[in-house]
Design a protein around this motif. Structure first.
Motif, PDB file in Angstrom:
ATOM      1  N   GLY A   1      91.354  70.340 -58.822  1.00  0.00           N
ATOM      2  CA  GLY A   1      90.568  71.304 -58.081  1.00  0.00           C
ATOM      3  C   GLY A   1      89.108  70.962 -57.923  1.00  0.00           C
ATOM      4  O   GLY A   1      88.634  69.901 -58.334  1.00  0.00           O
ATOM      5  N   TYR A   2      88.413  71.917 -57.334  1.00  0.00           N
ATOM      6  CA  TYR A   2      86.985  71.827 -57.036  1.00  0.00           C
ATOM      7  C   TYR A   2      86.358  73.150 -57.468  1.00  0.00           C
ATOM      8  O   TYR A   2      86.891  74.228 -57.198  1.00  0.00           O
ATOM      9  CB  TYR A   2      86.784  71.608 -55.530  1.00  0.00           C
ATOM     10  N   GLY A   3      85.207  73.093 -58.139  1.00  0.00           N
ATOM     11  CA  GLY A   3      84.502  74.307 -58.544  1.00  0.00           C
ATOM     12  C   GLY A   3      85.109  74.928 -59.783  1.00  0.00           C
ATOM     13  O   GLY A   3      86.055  74.416 -60.366  1.00  0.00           O
ATOM     14  N   ARG A   4      84.541  76.045 -60.193  1.00  0.00           N
ATOM     15  CA  ARG A   4      84.940  76.723 -61.432  1.00  0.00           C
ATOM     16  C   ARG A   4      84.922  75.731 -62.580  1.00  0.00           C
ATOM     17  O   ARG A   4      83.872  75.235 -62.951  1.00  0.00           O
ATOM     18  CB  ARG A   4      86.296  77.393 -61.298  1.00  0.00           C
ATOM     19  N   SER A   5      86.066  75.438 -63.174  1.00  0.00           N
ATOM     20  CA  SER A   5      86.113  74.505 -64.303  1.00  0.00           C
ATOM     21  C   SER A   5      86.433  73.078 -63.858  1.00  0.00           C
ATOM     22  O   SER A   5      86.666  72.208 -64.685  1.00  0.00           O
ATOM     23  CB  SER A   5      87.156  74.976 -65.320  1.00  0.00           C
ATOM     24  N   TYR A   6      86.440  72.838 -62.554  1.00  0.00           N
ATOM     25  CA  TYR A   6      86.724  71.516 -62.005  1.00  0.00           C
ATOM     26  C   TYR A   6      85.425  70.871 -61.525  1.00  0.00           C
ATOM     27  O   TYR A   6      84.425  71.543 -61.294  1.00  0.00           O
ATOM     28  CB  TYR A   6      87.717  71.614 -60.835  1.00  0.00           C
ATOM     29  N   PRO A   7      85.435  69.555 -61.322  1.00  0.00           N
ATOM     30  CA  PRO A   7      84.234  68.880 -60.824  1.00  0.00           C
ATOM     31  C   PRO A   7      83.854  69.376 -59.426  1.00  0.00           C
ATOM     32  O   PRO A   7      84.700  69.876 -58.681  1.00  0.00           O
ATOM     33  CB  PRO A   7      84.629  67.403 -60.761  1.00  0.00           C
ATOM     34  N   LEU A   8      82.596  69.220 -59.085  1.00  0.00           N
ATOM     35  CA  LEU A   8      82.107  69.630 -57.769  1.00  0.00           C
ATOM     36  C   LEU A   8      82.137  68.464 -56.776  1.00  0.00           C
ATOM     37  O   LEU A   8      81.371  68.438 -55.830  1.00  0.00           O
ATOM     38  CB  LEU A   8      80.695  70.201 -57.881  1.00  0.00           C
ATOM     39  N   ASP A   9      83.047  67.525 -56.998  1.00  0.00           N
ATOM     40  CA  ASP A   9      83.225  66.409 -56.071  1.00  0.00           C
ATOM     41  C   ASP A   9      83.998  66.922 -54.869  1.00  0.00           C
ATOM     42  O   ASP A   9      85.152  67.347 -54.998  1.00  0.00           O
ATOM     43  CB  ASP A   9      84.000  65.262 -56.720  1.00  0.00           C
ATOM     44  N   LYS A  10      83.378  66.854 -53.693  1.00  0.00           N
ATOM     45  CA  LYS A  10      84.018  67.390 -52.493  1.00  0.00           C
ATOM     46  C   LYS A  10      85.191  66.530 -52.026  1.00  0.00           C
ATOM     47  O   LYS A  10      86.109  67.021 -51.391  1.00  0.00           O
ATOM     48  CB  LYS A  10      82.990  67.550 -51.374  1.00  0.00           C
ATOM     49  N   TYR A  11      85.167  65.233 -52.335  1.00  0.00           N
ATOM     50  CA  TYR A  11      86.267  64.339 -51.974  1.00  0.00           C
ATOM     51  C   TYR A  11      86.918  63.852 -53.262  1.00  0.00           C
ATOM     52  O   TYR A  11      86.241  63.293 -54.132  1.00  0.00           O
ATOM     53  CB  TYR A  11      85.749  63.152 -51.160  1.00  0.00           C
ATOM     54  N   GLN A  12      88.223  64.076 -53.394  1.00  0.00           N
ATOM     55  CA  GLN A  12      88.932  63.659 -54.606  1.00  0.00           C
ATOM     56  C   GLN A  12      90.258  62.996 -54.256  1.00  0.00           C
ATOM     57  O   GLN A  12      90.953  63.414 -53.327  1.00  0.00           O
ATOM     58  CB  GLN A  12      89.202  64.866 -55.517  1.00  0.00           C
ATOM     59  N   GLN A  13      90.594  61.943 -55.038  1.00  0.00           N
ATOM     60  CA  GLN A  13      91.864  61.241 -54.918  1.00  0.00           C
ATOM     61  C   GLN A  13      92.564  61.309 -56.267  1.00  0.00           C
ATOM     62  O   GLN A  13      91.954  60.999 -57.294  1.00  0.00           O
ATOM     63  CB  GLN A  13      91.650  59.771 -54.561  1.00  0.00           C
ATOM     64  N   HIS A  14      93.828  61.696 -56.269  1.00  0.00           N
ATOM     65  CA  HIS A  14      94.588  61.802 -57.511  1.00  0.00           C
ATOM     66  C   HIS A  14      95.900  61.050 -57.360  1.00  0.00           C
ATOM     67  O   HIS A  14      96.781  61.488 -56.614  1.00  0.00           O
ATOM     68  CB  HIS A  14      94.845  63.276 -57.848  1.00  0.00           C
ATOM     69  N   PRO A  15      96.052  59.900 -58.044  1.00  0.00           N
ATOM     70  CA  PRO A  15      97.299  59.141 -57.943  1.00  0.00           C
ATOM     71  C   PRO A  15      98.433  59.861 -58.668  1.00  0.00           C
ATOM     72  O   PRO A  15      98.244  60.459 -59.714  1.00  0.00           O
ATOM     73  CB  PRO A  15      96.955  57.817 -58.624  1.00  0.00           C
ATOM     74  N   MET A  16      99.605  59.796 -58.081  1.00  0.00           N
ATOM     75  CA  MET A  16     100.803  60.410 -58.642  1.00  0.00           C
ATOM     76  C   MET A  16     101.896  59.342 -58.664  1.00  0.00           C
ATOM     77  O   MET A  16     101.839  58.380 -57.902  1.00  0.00           O
ATOM     78  CB  MET A  16     101.231  61.610 -57.800  1.00  0.00           C
ATOM     79  N   TYR A  17     102.908  59.524 -59.533  1.00  0.00           N
ATOM     80  CA  TYR A  17     103.876  58.453 -59.721  1.00  0.00           C
ATOM     81  C   TYR A  17     105.335  58.874 -59.664  1.00  0.00           C
ATOM     82  O   TYR A  17     106.190  58.081 -59.319  1.00  0.00           O
ATOM     83  CB  TYR A  17     103.620  57.770 -61.074  1.00  0.00           C
ATOM     84  N   ASN A  18     105.681  60.095 -60.021  1.00  0.00           N
ATOM     85  CA  ASN A  18     107.078  60.480 -60.172  1.00  0.00           C
ATOM     86  C   ASN A  18     107.682  61.024 -58.882  1.00  0.00           C
ATOM     87  O   ASN A  18     107.054  61.808 -58.171  1.00  0.00           O
ATOM     88  CB  ASN A  18     107.215  61.523 -61.281  1.00  0.00           C
ATOM     89  N   ALA A  19     108.903  60.608 -58.621  1.00  0.00           N
ATOM     90  CA  ALA A  19     109.629  61.069 -57.437  1.00  0.00           C
ATOM     91  C   ALA A  19     110.289  62.408 -57.720  1.00  0.00           C
ATOM     92  O   ALA A  19     110.378  62.843 -58.865  1.00  0.00           O
ATOM     93  CB  ALA A  19     110.683  60.033 -57.059  1.00  0.00           C
ATOM     94  N   GLY A  20     110.747  63.060 -56.665  1.00  0.00           N
ATOM     95  CA  GLY A  20     111.503  64.288 -56.825  1.00  0.00           C
ATOM     96  C   GLY A  20     111.058  65.368 -55.868  1.00  0.00           C
ATOM     97  O   GLY A  20     110.127  65.192 -55.085  1.00  0.00           O
ATOM     98  N   PRO A  21     111.720  66.502 -55.953  1.00  0.00           N
ATOM     99  CA  PRO A  21     111.305  67.638 -55.125  1.00  0.00           C
ATOM    100  C   PRO A  21     110.070  68.293 -55.752  1.00  0.00           C
ATOM    101  O   PRO A  21     110.045  68.549 -56.954  1.00  0.00           O
ATOM    102  CB  PRO A  21     112.519  68.573 -55.175  1.00  0.00           C
ATOM    103  N   TYR A  22     109.073  68.523 -54.940  1.00  0.00           N
ATOM    104  CA  TYR A  22     107.811  69.098 -55.421  1.00  0.00           C
ATOM    105  C   TYR A  22     107.460  70.357 -54.648  1.00  0.00           C
ATOM    106  O   TYR A  22     107.737  70.482 -53.458  1.00  0.00           O
ATOM    107  CB  TYR A  22     106.663  68.096 -55.261  1.00  0.00           C
TER     108      TYR A  22
END
Length: 158
Positions: free
Chosen positions: A117-138
């Motif tokens: 996320g952004y704001g509150r308890s998350y960083p104030l970085d307006k652009y964020q990338q989060h790598p993910m690895y596991n397959a499946g229904p999400y």
């Protein structure tokens, strides 16, 4: 006379102690120090900075949140390829205490979820990338307040 000399020496000694002249020299702090805590600490999770390019998209959509009661949910199957969640936040209010965004990715089969996320308890970085690895229904649950967010969920290029 003798009492005056003793009194003068005591005054000089007391003045030296008050001035810090007799204290040992201050040592420089070690190279890696922890900053002092403030009266009201804000807990944030450090977000590692990744840099990668995206390939085939599962989702590319813009969401707007005018109030905290607005939520969105998306659901689809992610293949075995490495993938990522990328978002760009555009606050619609100048006061950062009112602007926030949160996305939770939940693997429906395992029940495991990750939240970014952004704001509150998350960083104030307006652009964020989060790598993910596991397959499946999400299922992706999105919520926020006074922000518009461009969300891309896509395969990562090698």
């Amino acid at each position: 006379m003798r009492n005056r000399v003793i009194a003068i020496l005591l005054l000089i000694g007391a003045g030296a102690i008050l001035a810090g002249c007799t204290a040992p020299p201050a040592q420089s702090p070690p190279a890696a120090t922890t900053p002092a805590m403030t009266a009201a600490p804000v807990t944030t999770t450090a977000v590692p900075q990744f840099s990668f390019t995206l390939g085939q998209e599962y989702l590319h959509k813009k969401y707007s949140f005018a109030s905290e009661s607005e939520t969105f949910s998306e659901q689809f199957h992610v293949t075995n390829d490495p993938w990522a969640i990328v978002f760009t936040v555009n606050p619609t209010n100048l006061d950062p205490q009112y602007t926030w965004f949160e996305i939770t990715a939940t693997n429906i089969d395992s029940g495991r979820s990750e939240t970014f996320g952004y704001g509150r308890s998350y960083p104030l970085d307006k652009y964020q990338q989060h790598p993910m690895y596991n397959a499946g229904p999400y299922r992706f649950d999105l919520k926020g307040n006074r922000v518009s967010v461009d969300v891309i969920i896509a395969k990562r290029n090698p």
